[in-house]
Every structure is written in structure tokens, then in C-alpha cells.
Design a protein around this motif. Structure first.
Motif, mmCIF file in Angstrom:
data_model
loop_
_atom_site.group_PDB
_atom_site.id
_atom_site.type_symbol
_atom_site.label_atom_id
_atom_site.label_comp_id
_atom_site.label_asym_id
_atom_site.label_seq_id
_atom_site.Cartn_x
_atom_site.Cartn_y
_atom_site.Cartn_z
ATOM 1 N N SER A 43 -0.313 -5.803 -4.169
ATOM 2 C CA SER A 43 0.710 -5.123 -4.428
ATOM 3 C C SER A 43 0.799 -3.665 -4.112
ATOM 4 C CB SER A 43 1.222 -5.485 -6.002
ATOM 5 O OG SER A 43 1.307 -6.846 -6.076
ATOM 6 N N LYS A 44 1.983 -3.171 -3.598
ATOM 7 C CA LYS A 44 2.332 -1.802 -3.366
ATOM 8 C C LYS A 44 3.227 -1.386 -4.559
ATOM 9 C CE LYS A 44 1.644 -1.512 1.540
ATOM 10 N NZ LYS A 44 1.980 -0.977 2.843
ATOM 11 N N ASP A 100 -7.305 -5.266 -8.884
ATOM 12 C CA ASP A 100 -7.097 -6.191 -7.616
ATOM 13 C C ASP A 100 -7.454 -5.016 -6.491
ATOM 14 O OD1 ASP A 100 -6.068 -7.267 -5.320
ATOM 15 O OD2 ASP A 100 -4.073 -7.423 -6.243
ATOM 16 N N PRO A 101 -8.566 -5.472 -5.525
ATOM 17 C CA PRO A 101 -8.617 -4.785 -4.607
ATOM 18 C C PRO A 101 -7.696 -4.463 -3.621
ATOM 19 C CG PRO A 101 -9.684 -7.051 -4.185
ATOM 20 C CD PRO A 101 -9.153 -6.824 -5.565
ATOM 21 N N ASN A 102 -6.769 -5.378 -3.529
ATOM 22 C CA ASN A 102 -5.507 -4.994 -2.660
ATOM 23 C C ASN A 102 -4.262 -4.128 -3.003
ATOM 24 O OD1 ASN A 102 -6.754 -6.782 -0.564
ATOM 25 N ND2 ASN A 102 -6.479 -8.473 -1.729
ATOM 26 N N LEU A 103 -4.566 -3.903 -4.317
ATOM 27 C CA LEU A 103 -3.436 -3.269 -5.181
ATOM 28 C C LEU A 103 -3.401 -1.649 -4.592
ATOM 29 C CD1 LEU A 103 -1.309 -2.847 -7.619
ATOM 30 C CD2 LEU A 103 -3.347 -1.856 -8.621
ATOM 31 N N PHE A 104 -2.115 -1.159 -4.221
ATOM 32 C CA PHE A 104 -2.223 0.443 -3.823
ATOM 33 C C PHE A 104 -1.127 0.827 -4.538
ATOM 34 C CE2 PHE A 104 -1.713 4.228 -1.599
ATOM 35 C CZ PHE A 104 -2.942 4.617 -1.266
ATOM 36 N N VAL A 105 -1.495 1.945 -5.373
ATOM 37 C CA VAL A 105 -0.334 2.819 -6.170
ATOM 38 C C VAL A 105 0.013 4.077 -5.646
ATOM 39 C CG1 VAL A 105 0.328 3.214 -8.347
ATOM 40 C CG2 VAL A 105 -1.104 1.624 -8.117
ATOM 41 N N ASP A 151 6.744 -3.587 -3.737
ATOM 42 C CA ASP A 151 6.713 -4.595 -4.520
ATOM 43 C C ASP A 151 7.505 -4.232 -5.872
ATOM 44 O OD1 ASP A 151 5.161 -6.799 -2.938
ATOM 45 O OD2 ASP A 151 4.001 -5.078 -2.957
ATOM 46 N N ILE A 152 7.020 -2.955 -6.229
ATOM 47 C CA ILE A 152 7.503 -2.747 -7.908
ATOM 48 C C ILE A 152 7.728 -1.325 -7.863
ATOM 49 C CG2 ILE A 152 6.703 -2.232 -10.052
ATOM 50 C CD1 ILE A 152 5.100 -4.899 -9.751
ATOM 51 N N ILE A 153 8.840 -0.775 -8.227
ATOM 52 C CA ILE A 153 9.119 0.614 -8.524
ATOM 53 C C ILE A 153 9.272 0.950 -9.957
ATOM 54 C CG2 ILE A 153 10.604 2.620 -7.894
ATOM 55 C CD1 ILE A 153 11.257 1.679 -5.167
ATOM 56 N N ILE A 154 8.691 1.900 -10.375
ATOM 57 C CA ILE A 154 8.552 2.159 -11.769
ATOM 58 C C ILE A 154 9.340 3.382 -11.868
ATOM 59 C CG2 ILE A 154 7.073 2.690 -13.928
ATOM 60 C CD1 ILE A 154 4.746 1.530 -12.306
ATOM 61 N N LEU A 155 10.012 3.287 -13.196
ATOM 62 C CA LEU A 155 10.902 4.478 -13.525
ATOM 63 C C LEU A 155 10.960 4.566 -15.103
ATOM 64 C CD1 LEU A 155 14.354 3.882 -11.665
ATOM 65 C CD2 LEU A 155 12.588 5.602 -11.110
ATOM 66 N N GLY A 190 11.593 -7.468 -4.492
ATOM 67 C CA GLY A 190 11.170 -6.652 -5.385
ATOM 68 C C GLY A 190 11.683 -6.221 -6.752
ATOM 69 N N LEU A 191 10.961 -5.560 -7.596
ATOM 70 C CA LEU A 191 11.411 -5.434 -8.859
ATOM 71 C C LEU A 191 11.091 -3.792 -9.385
ATOM 72 C CD1 LEU A 191 12.163 -6.966 -11.513
ATOM 73 C CD2 LEU A 191 9.737 -6.886 -11.982
ATOM 74 N N VAL A 192 12.248 -3.331 -10.163
ATOM 75 C CA VAL A 192 12.365 -2.179 -10.610
ATOM 76 C C VAL A 192 11.900 -2.537 -12.229
ATOM 77 C CG1 VAL A 192 13.586 -0.151 -11.558
ATOM 78 C CG2 VAL A 192 13.929 -1.287 -9.126
ATOM 79 N N LEU A 193 10.928 -1.460 -12.777
ATOM 80 C CA LEU A 193 10.669 -1.598 -14.408
ATOM 81 C C LEU A 193 11.155 -0.397 -14.687
ATOM 82 C CD1 LEU A 193 7.127 -3.063 -14.058
ATOM 83 C CD2 LEU A 193 8.941 -4.167 -14.245
ATOM 84 N N PHE A 194 12.151 -0.453 -15.612
ATOM 85 C CA PHE A 194 12.871 0.957 -16.155
ATOM 86 C C PHE A 194 12.456 1.060 -17.698
ATOM 87 C CE2 PHE A 194 16.392 2.506 -18.374
ATOM 88 C CZ PHE A 194 16.789 3.701 -17.619
#
Length: 331
Positions: free
Chosen positions: A142-143, A164-169, A215-219, A246-250
Motif C-alpha cells: 500500500s502507498k 509489509d515489505p511492499n508498504l511505502f509511507v 491507497d490511503i491518506i491520513i488527516l 482509496g480511503l481517507v482516515l480522518f
């Protein structure tokens, strides 16, 4: 509000947060038995007292000159804030996977059932359980982007627990000082994360990723620091950079939170928008405002709830009410 508070009741079942809500205050409980209580509601008297306090601290609106001063120098005030506090002010948000299990690897999301935050004697055991559970890589990466990442108190728990080795933040903040501090952390691993300076209110975003790639944006406690007139543009940009689905986590400050009621006269910039003593700003939301803000920008609402928490100081016998809004919005 640190004062005598009318009797609390258990919140409605459909308003409870699905993962927390494990410590609910009933009529027979001693309010000072624990440091905090989940899912509390206010009666009409308490609501009126809160509105009175807001009316009082909003009677004086700062001049246009001062409002522009705080707007133009917003990054400087946050640079100064981080220059003073560095990485000592915030605690790492180990509760993230309880509130937002979407941040865990896909293979273990269904296993996250116990709260990360518990009574003091059990906290360490709960966190050990979660480290063990989350230490399982998934086949699908996931990005993730956190806007307003500060010094990394959300990013580093994600990197720690989600192996997860494929995760990038990615993490961005408009305080260059905050990004400098984040990059000095020994947990900053450029193979798994990248932090950069970005003022998300600006017309053009310079980013290390393409539109429709996240994939996800965090606010988390960041939108409240932005002038209300610029919030919709920021959410439109968020929509632009998320993948379809994609998902926003607020999560942010709710109306009548203790922090709002504590403001004195002469701190108000606009309705429900204030400047702190250090020059940083904060807005206090309602559920409906957040709903309209996201849905008007093309998002579908999956969660929108009020997290009302009663925190107590047992030594001083004080009751302090926190109010936060939490939401999940899908592109």
C-alpha cells in the motif's frame, strides 16, 4: 469543562466507536475510578453551558490585520513550535490500528479486536500482542500519505507494526523544522518512507508521487489548523491523489472540546476558529460539517462519529471533556 457536570448516560449503541467503547460510565460507577471513560453523552444543561462559553470567547474577533498575520506566517509559528518541543511534545499514536485497522496488513485486519489503549497495568501486554499479530507481511503493498505528519508520531508506529515489505509511507508537513526532526529519527528508513515539506493550501503540489496513486491518506488533527476557507481545496486535492477506491482516515477536534472552551476573549479569528498563545490555529468541527466537506468533493461516507471522552484528574478531582470527530471517506 473542569467543573460540576450533569449526570452522564450511556451513548446510543449506533454512535459507539466499534473498537473502543470498552469503558462506559454508568450511574453506579465512581467517575474517579479510572483516568478516562469512553462514549459519554451530554444532557441539555451541559450543552447549554458549553455554548455559553463559546459565545463568551467569541465576542471579540481579531482584526483583519492580525488574522492575515497568522495566515501568512502559519508555517513560521509551527516551525517555532517544533523548535521548542522537538519530538518531545507528542506521543507515538499506538492506538492507530485500533481506530484505523486499515493501516495494518490486509492479512491481519480481522484479528485486531483488543484495544491498544487499556488500563495502565495492561497497556504493555496489549501492545506486545499487537506487535506480534501485526508482524506478518502481506502480499499486497500500500502507498500511504499522512498530511501534517509533524515529527512522525503516526508514521513511525505504522512502520514499526506493519512490516509489509511492499508498504511505502509518505509524510508531508508545511513546517520544515518538523520534517528535519522527523528525518533525524533513527526509525526513518528511506526504503520504506519519504518525508517532504508541502503547504497543502498552495495551488500547486510538488509531490514524489503521481495523482491517483495513493491507497490511503491520513488527516489526523491537521485540517483544524487550516483556514476554514481553504479546507475544501485541500480535500479536493486529497481526492485527486487517491486511487479509485482509496480511503481517507480522518480524526480532528469536535465542537465544544475542552480546548475550545478554555480559550479566552481575544483569541477568536472566526466562528469556531481560534489562535493559540503560540500563534498556531485550531478549528472545531461538527459531524455535519465534515460530512458536507467530503461528500461535496466526491467522497462516499463510510464512518462519521463523535468520540466523546471523559478524562479525569483523580488527584485534583477534575473532570475534563474531550470531543473528537472521526471519519472514513472512500473515493
Amino acid at each position: 469543562m473542569e467543573e460540576s457536570i450533569p449526570k452522564l448516560q450511556q451513548n446510543k449503541v449506533n454512535d459507539k466507536r466499534p473498537q473502543f467503547g470498552n469503558r462506559v460510565l454508568s450511574n453506579c460507577d465512581n467517575v474517579f475510578q479510572h483516568n478516562s471513560w469512553d462514549n459519554v453523552v451530554w444532557d441539555e444543561e451541559q450543552q447549554k453551558l458549553a455554548q455559553i462559553k463559546v459565545n463568551e470567547n467569541s465576542t471579540i474577533i481579531l482584526s483583519d490585520e492580525k488574522i492575515q498575520k497568522y495566515e501568512k506566517a502559519a508555517d513560521k509559528y509551527w516551525d517555532k513550535f517544533y523548535g521548542i518541543h522537538e519530538n518531545k511534545f507528542f506521543k507515538d499514536r499506538h492506538w492507530l490500528f485500533t481506530e484505523f485497522p486499515e493501516l495494518a496488513p490486509d492479512v491481519v485486519k480481522q484479528n485486531i479486536k483488543q484495544p491498544l489503549r487499556s488500563t495502565s497495568e495492561n497497556t504493555e501486554n496489549h501492545q506486545n500482542i499487537h506487535i506480534k499479530i501485526l508482524d506478518v507481511p502481506s502480499k499486497k503493498g500500500s502507498k500511504i500519505l499522512e498530511i501534517g505528519c509533524g515529527v512522525g508520531n503516526t508514521i513511525f508506529p505504522i512502520l514499526l507494526y506493519n512490516t509489509d515489505p511492499n508498504l511505502f509511507v509518505y509524510g508531508c508537513d508545511f513546517s520544515a523544522k518538523a520534517i528535519d526532526i522527523l528525518k533525524q529519527n533513527i526509525a526513518y528508513d528511506t526504503s520504506r518512507c519519504k518525508a517532504f515539506v508541502l503547504d497543502v493550501t498552495q495551488e500547486k503540489w510538488e509531490t514524489p508521487f503521481e495523482p491517483e496513486s495513493l491507497d490511503i491518506i491520513i488527516l489526523i488533527f491537521v485540517l483544524s489548523a487550516i483556514h476554514p476557507e481553504k479546507m475544501k481545496y485541500v480535500i479536493q486535492q486529497v481526492h485527486k491523489y487517491l486511487k479509485s477506491g482509496g480511503l481517507v482516515l480522518f480524526r480532528d477536534y469536535g465542537r465544544y472540546d475542552l480546548a475550545q472552551l478554555r480559550f479566552k476573549k481575544g483569541s477568536c479569528l472566526a466562528e469556531n476558529f481560534y489562535v493559540r498563545g503560540d500563534g498556531t490555529r485550531v478549528y472545531f468541527f461538527t459531524q455535519e460539517e465534515i460530512r458536507i466537506l467530503f461528500t461535496s468533493c466526491g467522497f462516499t461516507e463510510e464512518q462519521n462519529l463523535v468520540d466523546r471522552r471523559l478524562q479525569v484528574n483523580r488527584g485534583k478531582q477534575l473532570k475534563m471533556y474531550r470531543v473528537w470527530i472521526q471519519g472514513k471517506y472512500r473515493k
